[in-house]
Structure formats: structure tokens, C-alpha cells
Design an enzyme around this catalytic site. Structure first.
Site, PDB file in Angstrom:
ATOM      1  N   ARG A   1       0.938  -1.466   0.142  1.00  0.00           N
ATOM      2  CA  ARG A   1       0.388  -0.019  -0.263  1.00  0.00           C
ATOM      3  C   ARG A   1       0.758   1.376   0.095  1.00  0.00           C
ATOM      4  NH1 ARG A   1      -3.175  -3.589   0.309  1.00  0.00           N
ATOM      5  NH2 ARG A   1      -1.870  -3.860  -1.553  1.00  0.00           N
TER       6      ARG A   1
ATOM      7  N   SER B   1     -10.610  -0.068   4.656  1.00  0.00           N
ATOM      8  CA  SER B   1      -9.777  -0.416   5.476  1.00  0.00           C
ATOM      9  C   SER B   1      -9.164   0.629   5.632  1.00  0.00           C
ATOM     10  CB  SER B   1      -8.568  -0.906   4.992  1.00  0.00           C
ATOM     11  OG  SER B   1      -9.362  -2.010   4.757  1.00  0.00           O
TER      12      SER B   1
ATOM     13  N   GLU C   1      -4.432   4.366   6.771  1.00  0.00           N
ATOM     14  CA  GLU C   1      -4.202   4.207   4.735  1.00  0.00           C
ATOM     15  C   GLU C   1      -4.526   5.418   4.430  1.00  0.00           C
ATOM     16  OE1 GLU C   1      -5.484  -0.118   3.710  1.00  0.00           O
ATOM     17  OE2 GLU C   1      -6.303   1.830   2.138  1.00  0.00           O
TER      18      GLU C   1
HETATM   19  C1  LIG Z   1     -15.642   0.367  -0.220  1.00  0.00           C
HETATM   20  C2  LIG Z   1     -13.839   0.790  -0.183  1.00  0.00           C
HETATM   21  C3  LIG Z   1     -13.505  -0.862  -0.559  1.00  0.00           C
HETATM   22  C4  LIG Z   1     -12.201  -0.400  -0.983  1.00  0.00           C
HETATM   23  N1  LIG Z   1     -10.961  -1.168  -0.978  1.00  0.00           N
HETATM   24  C5  LIG Z   1     -10.272  -1.442  -1.532  1.00  0.00           C
HETATM   25  C6  LIG Z   1      -9.284  -2.400  -1.373  1.00  0.00           C
HETATM   26  O1  LIG Z   1      -9.081  -3.467  -1.776  1.00  0.00           O
HETATM   27  N2  LIG Z   1      -7.708  -2.593  -1.512  1.00  0.00           N
HETATM   28  C7  LIG Z   1      -7.520  -1.093  -1.870  1.00  0.00           C
HETATM   29  O2  LIG Z   1      -5.863  -0.632  -2.324  1.00  0.00           O
HETATM   30  N3  LIG Z   1      -7.857   0.187  -1.324  1.00  0.00           N
HETATM   31  C8  LIG Z   1      -9.358  -0.351  -1.688  1.00  0.00           C
HETATM   32  N4  LIG Z   1     -10.199   0.792  -1.067  1.00  0.00           N
HETATM   33  C9  LIG Z   1      -9.310   2.780  -1.087  1.00  0.00           C
HETATM   34  C10 LIG Z   1      -9.828   3.143  -2.892  1.00  0.00           C
HETATM   35  O3  LIG Z   1     -10.616   2.688  -3.247  1.00  0.00           O
HETATM   36  C11 LIG Z   1      -7.600   3.005  -3.480  1.00  0.00           C
HETATM   37  O4  LIG Z   1      -7.416   3.441  -2.359  1.00  0.00           O
HETATM   38  C12 LIG Z   1      -8.582   3.898  -4.961  1.00  0.00           C
HETATM   39  O5  LIG Z   1      -7.037   3.548  -5.588  1.00  0.00           O
HETATM   40  C13 LIG Z   1      -8.400   5.402  -4.321  1.00  0.00           C
HETATM   41  O6  LIG Z   1      -8.837   5.440  -5.617  1.00  0.00           O
HETATM   42  P1  LIG Z   1      -9.679   6.757  -5.926  1.00  0.00           P
HETATM   43  O7  LIG Z   1      -9.412   7.147  -7.402  1.00  0.00           O
HETATM   44  O8  LIG Z   1     -10.256   7.645  -5.543  1.00  0.00           O
HETATM   45  O9  LIG Z   1      -8.261   8.058  -5.424  1.00  0.00           O
HETATM   46  P2  LIG Z   1      -8.406   9.304  -4.314  1.00  0.00           P
HETATM   47  O10 LIG Z   1      -8.956   8.953  -3.217  1.00  0.00           O
HETATM   48  O11 LIG Z   1      -9.351  10.499  -4.880  1.00  0.00           O
HETATM   49  O12 LIG Z   1      -6.922  10.027  -3.820  1.00  0.00           O
HETATM   50  C14 LIG Z   1      -5.781   8.820  -3.075  1.00  0.00           C
HETATM   51  C15 LIG Z   1      -5.155  10.135  -3.180  1.00  0.00           C
HETATM   52  O13 LIG Z   1      -4.258   9.201  -4.555  1.00  0.00           O
HETATM   53  C16 LIG Z   1      -4.123  10.420  -5.486  1.00  0.00           C
HETATM   54  N5  LIG Z   1      -4.187  10.452  -6.254  1.00  0.00           N
HETATM   55  C17 LIG Z   1      -6.037  10.294  -6.783  1.00  0.00           C
HETATM   56  N6  LIG Z   1      -5.292   9.947  -8.214  1.00  0.00           N
HETATM   57  C18 LIG Z   1      -4.341  10.946  -9.090  1.00  0.00           C
HETATM   58  C19 LIG Z   1      -3.530  10.553 -10.140  1.00  0.00           C
HETATM   59  N7  LIG Z   1      -4.705  11.494 -11.511  1.00  0.00           N
HETATM   60  N8  LIG Z   1      -2.580  11.789 -10.123  1.00  0.00           N
HETATM   61  C20 LIG Z   1      -2.122  12.015  -8.754  1.00  0.00           C
HETATM   62  N9  LIG Z   1      -2.335  11.155  -7.655  1.00  0.00           N
HETATM   63  C21 LIG Z   1      -3.663  10.915  -8.050  1.00  0.00           C
HETATM   64  C22 LIG Z   1      -4.976  11.201  -4.342  1.00  0.00           C
HETATM   65  O14 LIG Z   1      -4.263  13.073  -4.214  1.00  0.00           O
HETATM   66  C23 LIG Z   1      -5.303  11.017  -2.637  1.00  0.00           C
HETATM   67  O15 LIG Z   1      -3.231  11.388  -2.150  1.00  0.00           O
HETATM   68  C24 LIG Z   1     -11.196   1.255  -0.373  1.00  0.00           C
HETATM   69  C25 LIG Z   1     -12.101   2.044  -0.289  1.00  0.00           C
HETATM   70  C26 LIG Z   1     -13.042   1.780  -0.533  1.00  0.00           C
HETATM   71  C27 LIG Z   1     -14.015   3.134  -0.195  1.00  0.00           C
END
Ligand SMILES: Cc1cc2nc3c(=O)[nH]c(=O)nc-3n(C[C@H](O)[C@H](O)[C@H](O)COP(=O)(O)OP(=O)(O)OC[C@H]3O[C@@H](n4cnc5c(N)ncnc54)[C@H](O)[C@@H]3O)c2cc1C
Length: 352
Positions: A165, A243, A342
Site C-alpha cells: 500500500r 480499510s 491507510e
Molecule cells: C469500500 C472501499 C473498499 C476499498 N477497498 C480497497 C482495496 O481492497 N484495496 C485497496 O488498495 N484500496 C481499497 N480502497 C481504497 C481506495 O479505493 C483506493 O485507494 C483507490 O485507489 C483510491 O482511488 P481514488 O480515485 O478514489 O483516489 P482518491 O481517494 O481521490 O485519492 C487518493 C490519493 O491518490 C491521489 N491521486 C488520485 N488520483 C491521482 C492522480 N491521477 N495523480 C496523482 N495522484 C492522484 C490523491 O491526491 C490522494 O492522495 C477501498 C475504498 C473503499 C471506499
């Protein structure tokens, strides 16, 4: 001409549905707008925060200064390689949409990552992973705008510094790279990856000794749904960021001390290649006396997963932080282990 929205609410853009506004918010549907936004903020000496699907964010109640750049880049392309196919997806594509696309075509490599919310561009940030797969297993390239040099760069997996992660994007110089597109190398007609007990058990119950990729995807989605780990607006546990704490990874000395405190309990553990041992944050939280569904006012633990902190009506970011601190302190007191969050915190919020 860039025209960011001023004082734009951010809560609707994140899965916890909390937090204050962005001083400025702009959505970029193409790479030129990303570059314009970066230049616009630099000219005003404003910080930039990149927003994907908001599924790994805790945004402070007072909101954030500077420019929030919402990534809306779309497009998926494929390229045949000897014995493989390389899929390149723009950063604003839905992650699960891309997984579905590859599974339907019989391309192995992402099937266990089904159902993870958010957009493609965030997958390298914390090396998204689940059920024995991580994007670093298949990722071949990250195309990104390097805000330091102002140039578009292509980074190979070795340059991304992936860990559990974790990546250089998160650890090294957070915010330096705006991810524009990500490429993954997949195996046509490859066998699905079934390494995780919950997934193997469900496939066995379904009588599937040699499951196809779509059958593994179905099982992963079913198991995730049973833990409220897919986004489902009708689910009372829907307002989470997955998480909330990382599984701690400890060295053998620390493990001995934790084992002594665990006094005979069968604590789950996974040895790591570097000699350290990964522990289960969910197990530690439960054994420290926290129960599923336990809450403090409008914030509590998911009724289906001890590791997810969920918001209910009236919750504020400060309540989430206070509840998370309470959980962390309980685990530290019981086992001497400090859990680390996380999700990424935006604004003045932190657990310290
Ligand atoms: C119900 C649920 C289940 C989940 N299960 C998992 C799992 O099984 N495994 C797991 O690893 N994660 C999990 N997550 C966490 C999350 O979904 C992941 O980390 C996902 O990749 C975040 O994507 P996002 O586009 O929503 O990012 P955001 O929440 O919008 O951003 C997260 C971070 O990434 C940065 N970021 C986003 N896009 C970019 C970009 N294009 N360029 C540079 N920086 C960027 C943001 O600035 C921030 O720092 C879960 C979340 C939820 C709500």
C-alpha cells in the site's frame, strides 16, 4: 482559459461524504487542462491536490486551500505484445470498469482487484491490492506530469518504488506527479490468481475447481459485498474509505513482544520476504475490545468489517479522526502496536 470554481464543496466528491470546500476546484478532461491547471496554481503560488474518486480521502471540516484538480481523463487502449497484452487506461477511467473490460476479454492479471472503488490514476499511488494481487504485479508504465520539471514523463515499475500500500508517489514526493495514464501487462487466456482462502472457499462451494476469470471476479465481488467493501449507496456501511488502517509490518523483536502481550491467542501473521512479519490490523482491533458496528455518535466501525470506519448522518471529519484515535490508542494499549492510517488526510486533520 481556466476557470476554477471557488469555494466548491468537496464532500460530494468523496466516499466518506464529509469535509469542507476547496478554495478552487477544476476538472480536467484532457491533458492540456491538467497542464493549464498546474501552471495556473504555480503562477499564484497555490498548492495543488489531485482528486480521483475520493475513496481514499479524509478531508478536513474547514476544507482545503489551493486548487483541487479533479481528474476526468478518459480512454482505454490495448497493444499486443508477444504472449501478452498491454492495456493503457487514462487516469480518470473507473478502475472497476477497466478490470471488468479485461476480465471479459480473458486477460488475466487484475481479476482479484475487482470491485475496488476509485479511478485508474490512483492505483499506483498506494499500489492498490486485494486478495493476493497488487497493481505492481502487472503495471508496466505510469505516464505522469512531473510538476517539478513541468514535463510529461513515463515511469517504469522500478522507478515507482512500490511496497505494501505504498509507492514513491505516496512516500517520496507526494503531489509531485499528476498521473495521466497507467499501463498494465496482462496474460490472454491466463489462469486466474486464487491465492486467498476466502476466495478459494467460495469457489469450492460453487463447485468450481478450475474457475474462469469471470467466475473469480464474481466471487471476489460477492466476498467484497459481504464485507461492505464495494460501493453500494443502499448499504448502511457505504460511507467509508475502505480499510482505515494498514496491516502493521513488524520486525522479529517487536513480534516477540506483541506475542507476549497476546498471551497464547492465535494471532494471524504473514512472513514477508525481508524477514519482517505482517499482522492483521482487523484482528488487533477486535482483540483490543472493539466490535463491529460499535460507534461514537455518528461515526463507528462497519457492521461487516472491523477495519472500516463509517460515517452516518451528522458526521464530521473531526469525529472520524477522534474515533480513529480511540481505536489506535486501544490497540496500542493492548498490544503495544501503533496502527497507521491507510487513507490520505487533506487539510489540517491528522491523528497526531
Ligand atoms: C469500500 C472501499 C473498499 C476499498 N477497498 C480497497 C482495496 O481492497 N484495496 C485497496 O488498495 N484500496 C481499497 N480502497 C481504497 C481506495 O479505493 C483506493 O485507494 C483507490 O485507489 C483510491 O482511488 P481514488 O480515485 O478514489 O483516489 P482518491 O481517494 O481521490 O485519492 C487518493 C490519493 O491518490 C491521489 N491521486 C488520485 N488520483 C491521482 C492522480 N491521477 N495523480 C496523482 N495522484 C492522484 C490523491 O491526491 C490522494 O492522495 C477501498 C475504498 C473503499 C471506499
Amino acid at each position: 482559459m481556466l476557470s476554477p470554481v471557488e469555494h466548491a464543496p468537496l464532500a460530494p466528491h468523496c466516499t466518506l461524504r464529509i469535509g469542507g470546500p476547496a478554495r478552487y476546484l477544476v476538472e480536467a478532461a484532457d491533458e492540456a487542462t491538467v497542464a493549464d491547471a498546474v501552471a495556473w496554481a504555480a503562477a499564484r503560488d497555490l498548492p495543488i491536490r489531485v482528486l480521483g474518486g475520493g475513496s481514499n480521502l479524509v478531508i478536513a471540516d474547514e476544507g482545503v486551500e489551493g486548487l483541487v484538480l479533479k481528474i476526468g481523463l478518459r480512454g482505454v487502449s490495448t497493444r499486443a505484445l508477444p504472449g501478452a497484452v498491454e492495456v493503457t487506461a487514462a487516469a480518470g477511467e473507473s478502475w472497476d470498469g477497466v478490470v471488468q473490460h479485461t476480465v471479459e476479454r480473458g486477460w488475466a492479471g487484475l481479476e482479484c482487484l475487482s470491485g475496488i472503488p476509485g479511478l485508474v490514476g490512483a492505483t499506483p499511488i498506494q499500489n492498490v491490492g486485494a486478495y493476493g494481487q497488487e497493481v505492481s504485479d502487472t503495471l508496466t508504465a505510469v505516464r505522469a506530469l512531473d510538476r517539478e520539471s513541468g514535463r510529461v514523463v513515463t515511469l517504469g515499475p522500478a522507478e515507482c518504488g512500490f511496497g505494501y500500500r505504498d509507492s514513491l508517489f505516496k512516500r517520496g514526493a507526494p503531489g509531485r506527479h499528476v498521473v495521466l495514464a497507467v499501463s498494465y501487462r496482462l496474460t490472454p487466456d491466463g489462469p486466474p490468481n486464487v491465492r486467498y482462502a476466502d476466495i478459494a472457499r467460495d469457489l469450492e462451494t460453487r463447485g468450481l475447481a478450475r474457475p474462469s476469470l469471470p467466475q473469480v471476479r464474481e466471487t471476489v465481488l460477492k466476498v467484497r459485498r459481504s464485507k461492505s467493501m464495494v460501493l453500494d449507496p443502499g448499504d448502511p456501511n457505504a460511507r467509508s474509505c475502505g480499510s482505515f488502517f494498514l496491516n502493521p509490518i513488524v520486525d522479529p523483536g517487536a513480534l516477540a513482544a506483541i506475542d507476549a502481550r497476546a498471551a497464547g491467542l492465535a494471532m494471524p501473521r504473514w512472513p514477508q520476504p525481508d524477514g519482517r512479519v505482517k499482522l492483521s490490523a482487523a484482528w488487533l482491533i477486535e482483540r483490543a475490545g472493539f466490535n463491529r458496528g460499535q460507534s461514537d455518535g455518528p461515526v463507528g466501525l462497519s457492521t461487516r468489517h472491523t477495519l472500516a470506519i463509517v460515517c452516518h448522518d451528522g458526521a464530521r471529519a473531526a469525529d472520524v479522526a477522534a474515533f480513529a484515535r480511540r481505536v489506535r490508542a486501544g490497540v496500542e494499549q493492548r498490544f503495544g502496536v501503533r496502527l497507521h492510517p491507510e487513507p490520505i488526510f487533506w487539510g489540517s486533520l491528522s491523528l497526531d
